[in-house]
Write a protein that holds these residues in place. Structure first.
Motif, PDB file in Angstrom:
ATOM      1  N   ASN A 186       0.829  -1.208   0.000  1.00  0.00           N
ATOM      2  CA  ASN A 186       0.000   0.000   0.000  1.00  0.00           C
ATOM      3  C   ASN A 186       0.863   1.257   0.000  1.00  0.00           C
ATOM      4  N   TRP A 187       1.897   1.215   0.824  1.00  0.00           N
ATOM      5  CA  TRP A 187       2.787   2.363   0.899  1.00  0.00           C
ATOM      6  C   TRP A 187       3.381   2.659  -0.472  1.00  0.00           C
ATOM      7  N   VAL A 188       3.843   1.600  -1.093  1.00  0.00           N
ATOM      8  CA  VAL A 188       4.479   1.798  -2.392  1.00  0.00           C
ATOM      9  C   VAL A 188       3.503   2.421  -3.373  1.00  0.00           C
ATOM     10  N   LYS A 189       2.301   1.885  -3.345  1.00  0.00           N
ATOM     11  CA  LYS A 189       1.289   2.405  -4.247  1.00  0.00           C
ATOM     12  C   LYS A 189       1.070   3.902  -3.988  1.00  0.00           C
TER      13      LYS A 189
ATOM     14  N   PRO B 210       7.519  12.285  -8.528  1.00  0.00           N
ATOM     15  CA  PRO B 210       7.658  11.190  -9.485  1.00  0.00           C
ATOM     16  C   PRO B 210       9.060  10.599  -9.521  1.00  0.00           C
ATOM     17  N   SER B 211      10.035  11.382  -9.171  1.00  0.00           N
ATOM     18  CA  SER B 211      11.398  10.860  -9.300  1.00  0.00           C
ATOM     19  C   SER B 211      11.877  10.173  -8.023  1.00  0.00           C
ATOM     20  N   ILE B 212      10.999  10.001  -7.095  1.00  0.00           N
ATOM     21  CA  ILE B 212      11.426   9.427  -5.822  1.00  0.00           C
ATOM     22  C   ILE B 212      11.952   8.011  -6.012  1.00  0.00           C
ATOM     23  N   VAL B 213      13.018   7.729  -5.302  1.00  0.00           N
ATOM     24  CA  VAL B 213      13.615   6.393  -5.353  1.00  0.00           C
ATOM     25  C   VAL B 213      13.049   5.579  -4.211  1.00  0.00           C
ATOM     26  N   ILE B 214      12.428   4.491  -4.550  1.00  0.00           N
ATOM     27  CA  ILE B 214      11.778   3.690  -3.524  1.00  0.00           C
ATOM     28  C   ILE B 214      12.521   2.362  -3.383  1.00  0.00           C
ATOM     29  N   ALA B 215      12.769   2.037  -2.133  1.00  0.00           N
ATOM     30  CA  ALA B 215      13.411   0.747  -1.869  1.00  0.00           C
ATOM     31  C   ALA B 215      12.504  -0.068  -0.969  1.00  0.00           C
ATOM     32  N   LEU B 216      12.464  -1.330  -1.221  1.00  0.00           N
ATOM     33  CA  LEU B 216      11.662  -2.221  -0.383  1.00  0.00           C
ATOM     34  C   LEU B 216      12.623  -3.066   0.443  1.00  0.00           C
ATOM     35  N   ALA B 217      12.404  -3.064   1.737  1.00  0.00           N
ATOM     36  CA  ALA B 217      13.311  -3.799   2.610  1.00  0.00           C
ATOM     37  C   ALA B 217      12.532  -4.814   3.421  1.00  0.00           C
ATOM     38  N   GLY B 218      12.872  -6.048   3.262  1.00  0.00           N
ATOM     39  CA  GLY B 218      12.267  -7.094   4.095  1.00  0.00           C
ATOM     40  C   GLY B 218      13.154  -7.306   5.302  1.00  0.00           C
ATOM     41  N   ASN B 219      12.742  -6.782   6.397  1.00  0.00           N
ATOM     42  CA  ASN B 219      13.600  -6.784   7.577  1.00  0.00           C
ATOM     43  C   ASN B 219      13.422  -8.094   8.367  1.00  0.00           C
ATOM     44  N   LYS B 220      14.297  -8.240   9.332  1.00  0.00           N
ATOM     45  CA  LYS B 220      14.310  -9.415  10.219  1.00  0.00           C
ATOM     46  C   LYS B 220      14.631 -10.685   9.441  1.00  0.00           C
ATOM     47  N   SER B 221      15.550 -10.553   8.542  1.00  0.00           N
ATOM     48  CA  SER B 221      15.913 -11.739   7.764  1.00  0.00           C
ATOM     49  C   SER B 221      16.652 -12.747   8.630  1.00  0.00           C
TER      50      SER B 221
END
Lengths: 861, 215
Positions: free
Chosen positions: B117-120, B128-139
């Motif tokens: 949802n956040w990403v959306k 528009p130029s924002i760099v989005i990273a997705l982090a799956g924490n607690k690996s």
């Protein structure tokens, strides 16, 4: 707009050296740019035109910036016009704000809201006045375009302040930057003020941002700033912003809650809402709002316990213990049942009647436990209050930068409140909670002010920007708070919202005021303790002092009594006078008998003296004149006295004589002088009475006396002066009346000396009489009283005399005896010794006392 | 329009001084609460990890500087409140941000949903130029894994996101993800004024939203 922009740029470049003119020019940017350009081309000169100093109304008088550039008369007229306009407007215009019914229940207990209302009202009136003012001024402008509207008068204070601060903060930057910054600020202010009239706030904000952008561009391109670090540049823009906005902020309705916006109404609505939501504090806490808020819960407990008059620190300790319990509960996934007893236990310990309230809150307690209690650090109630105070102080900071720093500090305190590494998860709820509790005045206005007029980049980045964003979030959350956002039943929520705010707020208000009060009380108790210590010290000192005073009093009393016992002589002297006269009459023939060569003048003086002199003197003189041995006379005195009373003194006197024996040969040779010496002795005695003279002085004095004896009569003049000097010194020591008398005597005598040639002076019979009596009589008593044991016998004499001789007759009797004895004195050697002794002992002072009467005699002789 | 604040770099250009530009970026952390946003930041900034969060450092706002080949990247990290109820406030945080890290917990499927949802939302509302990273924490808790790596990777690829599974506890991939973001961020030489103007414009664009909040 673009044209204006262009002009602005041009101006910043061109008018670096003449921004005074520029300011004037700026006013016309919008009105007619053409004229302005023409002027720009014309004018650039540093000189201030005389017309600038004149009254703006065009009359010939000079204007005064304090009177908005008018002369006193025109200013008064202007004021009157304003007031009239103001009245008219206030009468005609209905005020929507005031009409609007105040829906919220006012909280009597919430001082903040009151304070805020007051401020609102103040600002309202201010704004009203200002807007009227603006109107009239713009009208003026329309009519007479050359008149300067008062808004454009920028106080020199800004300039000075900037200069000063620049010097301090940017000492490394070159001078032109300072000037440019000031020019920029002036342009900025004048432009904003001008535009404030006919622009919406958003446009104005846009414009302000463009100004900032210009300045940034300037900094990037300025040759003076090429080597300057970016941090310094940021400081510089902050500096510029601060000064410009601080001034503008002070102008009502221009940038801060501008007249065109609803900021003010929003402020009020917000504060009302916050008041309404004050109950949320608890609910909020209790439900999940935040883990962090246990700490904020504390004041609640404190409020409760505080109402039970429990000591704060005890409470905190208690609660810290409770906190651990809470932790355990939470770990257990808390059964509420176990925790409620805890609360009750606490309340029970406090023996407070607030247990009801706690029971009321017990359901809250459950939810409370459901959220994470462990984060709470219980000792952290302080940060909450610090944060609240910072938030409250935000309103007071005039510049956006200042407000931002306040927010930053407040948020840091909130972070501390959250304890452990507070993430935004904790920060925001805690901040919301804090805002709810603080209910800062004019919150919306402040926020809008900052968002509109703070340097945009400052807001977008940096810690200040972050915290400010948080604050905005908190405010907007509060605004949009619904049952859902609290995870609450809608009906329940409505119920609470309908509840009078006082019920929800009272506890917190109480807690807040209580905590403040407790802190104050602590400070005051400390101060009181200090004071107590001081008071104790003071008491001790006071006791000492009173003791000293008592002893001193006693001593004084003792001394006084002693003195009194020794010197009740005064009254007698005057009574003696008539008798003396009688004696004198008797003595006159004797004086005539004087065989010594005397100058007629002196004789006259002598006579006068005799009139005034004591019987003793007379007798002495008589003795000297008759060439009978002078010592015998003196001896006669004591002797007779002794014979009258006791003979013991005699022996002592003889002792004294022996001790003080000084070659008496000289006095013997010249009887006249000896007589003087005798007088000296007597006077010396007096002196001794007056002041406890140390025996050391005696020999010196003796020498003098000796020299005097040797000296020819002409030498007495210097002698007198000395005597005067010396007499003064002894006077200091003795407090008795006798001293004063002596002084008088001396002066009189000196006068006699000086006036010896003049016969008229001696006519004053009173002063000399008294004087002469004093020296002779007084000396005896004091002598005895004071140091010399030998003399004490004399004192006894004198005392006896005084006591016995209360009547003058006794004295007279003595004199008569003198006379009788003087003629028939049998003691030749003894008398001589005595004379010598007396001479020796006679000090210059004493000599001076007595000699003065005698001097004329000697001179005559 | 390039949103990077290259003010500093621009300032140093006339100076002709260092080749290393200094770029400052605003980075927003988004994600459900308790997914380890602040732990991630703390690990990145302070190199610390406290299992029980005993440290007293506020992790809400932190800065960290990374050195790339020719530039120095300074991250301003804005943490956000992850609770659902504050979701509506998020735009105020990511306004003007040049980068965002959306964090989820690999042991919790819900957080991954929220992350999506956040990403959306970011894609829709942020610059528009924002760099989005997705982090799956607690690996480090892979044993309890509920979100498969492939699933997340696929989603990231689909949306053009940077993706890594991280562990604040073991420091796995923590620095890497920030480095990746720094590399991906445009460090182009947009005019200083342009950058500020852009920020300003963005601010204006968001203005109505904020004002609506306040009304």
């Amino acid at each position: 707009m673009q044209i204006i922009q262009l002009f602005l740029e041009k101006k910043t470049l061109i008018n670096i050296f003449c921004f005074g003119k520029l300011i004037i020019l700026l006013k016309f940017i919008c009105c007619d740019a053409i004229i302005e350009t023409a002027r720009v081309l014309e004018m650039p000169s540093l000189r201030i035109d005389q017309s600038d100093l004149k009254c703006k109304n065009g009359c010939d008088y000079f204007g005064n910036p304090q009177w908005q550039g008018y002369c006193s008369k025109c200013h008064r007229e202007q004021l009157l016009r304003q007031r009239r306009a103001e009245k008219a407007s206030s009468a005609t215009l209905p005020k929507p704000e005031q009409k609007k019914p105040e829906r919220a229940i006012k909280l009597a207990s919430q001082s903040f809201s009151k304070f805020e209302e007051k401020r609102l009202r103040q600002s309202e009136t201010l704004k009203k006045a200002f807007s009227v003012f603006k109107k009239s001024s713009t009208d003026d402008q329309e009519h007479t375009p050359e008149r300067k509207p008062p808004e454009f008068k920028i106080p020199g204070v800004i300039n000075e302040g900037m200069k000063r601060e620049f010097r301090v903060r940017f000492s490394t930057l070159p001078q032109p930057v300072d000037r440019d910054a000031r020019v920029f600020v002036h342009n900025f202010i004048t432009d904003v003020i001008k535009c404030a009239n006919d622009m919406t706030v958003d446009e104005l904000s846009e414009r302000v941002q463009r100004h900032y952008q210009h300045f940034i561009n300037y900094m990037d391109t300025s040759p003076h700033l090429t080597n300057v670090e970016s941090e310094t540049k940021e400081l510089l823009i902050d500096f510029v912003e601060k000064h410009a906005m601080t001034y503008l902020h002070g102008l009502p309705g221009v940038v801060f809650s501008p007249s065109g916006t609803e900021d003010e109404r929003l402020d009020r609505a917000m504060s009302e809402r916050i008041q309404q939501l004050s109950w949320v504090g608890k609910r909020h806490l209790e439900c999940k709002l935040d883990r962090a808020n246990i700490a904020s819960c504390q004041p609640l407990y404190k409020a409760i316990s505080g109402e039970c008059q429990c000591d704060m620190s005890e409470r905190i300790q208690q609660l810290s213990w409770v906190g651990k319990r809470h932790l355990e509960c939470k770990l257990d996934r808390a059964n509420i049942a176990s925790c409620q007893p805890l609360y009750k236990a606490i309340s029970g310990e406090c023996q407070c009647d607030m247990s009801e309230r706690i029971q009321q809150l017990s359901w809250v307690g459950k939810r409370h436990l459901e959220c994470k209690l462990d984060r709470a650090n219980i000792a952290s109630c302080q940060p909450l209050y610090k944060a609240i105070s910072e938030l409250l102080a935000m309103d007071g900071a005039p510049s956006p930068g200042g407000k931002l720093t306040r927010v930053r500090r407040a948020c840091r305190h909130v972070l501390a409140l959250c304890g452990a590494p507070a993430s935004a998860d904790d920060l925001l709820p805690a901040l919301i909670f804090t805002v709810l509790k603080a209910n800062p005045p004019r919150l919306v206005s402040n926020i809008n002010f900052v968002t509109r007029f703070c340097n945009a980049q400052r807001l977008m980045t940096g810690e200040g920007g972050y915290y400010f964003t948080n604050l905005c979030c908190a405010v907007s959350f509060i605004e949009n708070l619904t049952a859902e956002s609290l995870n609450m039943d809608k009906r329940e929520f409505d119920c609470y919202m309908a509840m009078p705010a006082s019920i929800g707020g009272s506890t917190w208000a109480a807690a807040l005021s209580l905590c403040g009060a407790v802190r104050e009380a602590e400070e005051q108790t400390q101060q009181a303790r200090k004071l107590m210590v001081e008071v104790k010290n003071l008491r001790v000192k006071a006791r000492q002092l009173s003791f000293n005073a008592e002893t001193f009093e006693k001593e004084i009393a003792k001394k006084v009594q002693d003195v009194l016992a020794k010197a009740p002589l005064k009254v007698q002297r005057r009574r003696i006078l008539p008798s003396f006269r009688a004696v004198r009459e008797a003595g006159l023939p004797i004086i005539k008998v004087e065989p010594e060569p005397t100058i007629p003048n002196l004789k006259d003086a002598l006579q006068v003296n005799l009139e005034t002199k004591d019987a003793n003197l007379v007798s002495q003189i008589l003795d000297t004149q008759t060439n009978t041995v002078p010592q015998t006379q003196i001896l006669d005195l004591p002797q007779t006295e002794i014979t009258e009373q006791t003979k013991v003194p005699e022996v002592k006197i003889s002792e004294i004589d022996r001790k003080n024996v000084v070659p008496p040969s000289k006095p013997l040779e010249e009887p006249l002088i000896v007589a003087i010496g005798l007088n000296d002795d007597k006077s010396f005695h007096k002196v001794e009475k007056k002041s406890p003279k140390s025996p050391q002085k005696l020999p010196w004095e003796l020498k003098h006396s000796g020299s005097y004896e040797v000296l020819s009569p002409l030498c007495f003049a210097p002698f007198d002066t000395r005597s005067i000097d010396e007499l003064i010194t002894p006077d200091d020591l003795a407090p008795g009346l006798s001293n004063i008398n002596y002084d008088i005597d001396l002066s009189d005598f000196s006068g006699d000396n000086s006036l010896a040639d003049d016969p008229p002076k001696p006519k004053d019979p009173f002063s000399p009489d008294g004087i002469k009596k004093d020296p002779i009589f007084d000396p005896f008593s004091p002598q005895t009283s004071q140091n010399l044991t030998q003399l004490e016998k004399f004192d006894e004499f004198s005392l006896v005399n005084t006591r016995t001789n209360d009547t003058l007759e006794a004295f007279e009797v003595i004199h008569r005896k003198f006379e009788a004895l003087g003629q028939s004195d049998p003691f030749g050697s003894d008398q001589k010794e005595e004379k010598s002794i007396l001479d020796d002992s006679g000090s210059p002072t004493s000599a001076s006392l007595l000699p003065s009467p005698l001097l004329p005699q000697t001179s005559k002789q | 329009m390039d949103m990077a604040t290259n003010r500093n770099a621009a300032a140093q250009r006339p100076n002709g001084a260092p080749q290393t530009k200094v770029c400052q970026f605003k980075l927003v952390l988004l994600g459900e609460s308790a997914v380890g946003k602040s732990s991630l930041v703390l690990r990145f900034v302070k190199g610390q990890f406290h299992e029980y969060q005993e440290s007293t450092i506020g992790a809400a706002f932190l800065t960290q500087t990374l050195c790339l080949d020719d530039t120095t990247v300074k991250f301003e990290i804005w943490d956000t409140a992850g609770q659902e109820r504050y979701h509506s406030l998020a735009p105020m945080y990511y306004r003007g941000a040049q980068a965002a890290i959306v964090v989820y917990d690999i042991t919790n499927q819900d957080t991954f949903g929220r992350a999506k949802n956040w990403v959306k939302e970011l894609q829709r509302q942020a610059s528009p130029s924002i760099v989005i990273a997705l982090a799956g924490n607690k690996s480090d808790l892979a044993a309890k894994r509920m979100v498969e790596f492939e699933e997340a990777q696929a989603y990231a690829d689909e949306n053009g996101l940077l993706f890594m599974e991280t562990s604040a506890k073991t420091a796995m991939n923590v620095n890497d993800i920030f480095l990746a973001i720094a590399n991906k961020l445009p460090k182009s030489e947009s005019a200083g004024g342009g950058a500020a103007g852009g920020a300003r414009r963005l601010n204006d664009a968001d203005a109505p939203r904020s004002s609506s909040c306040c009304k």
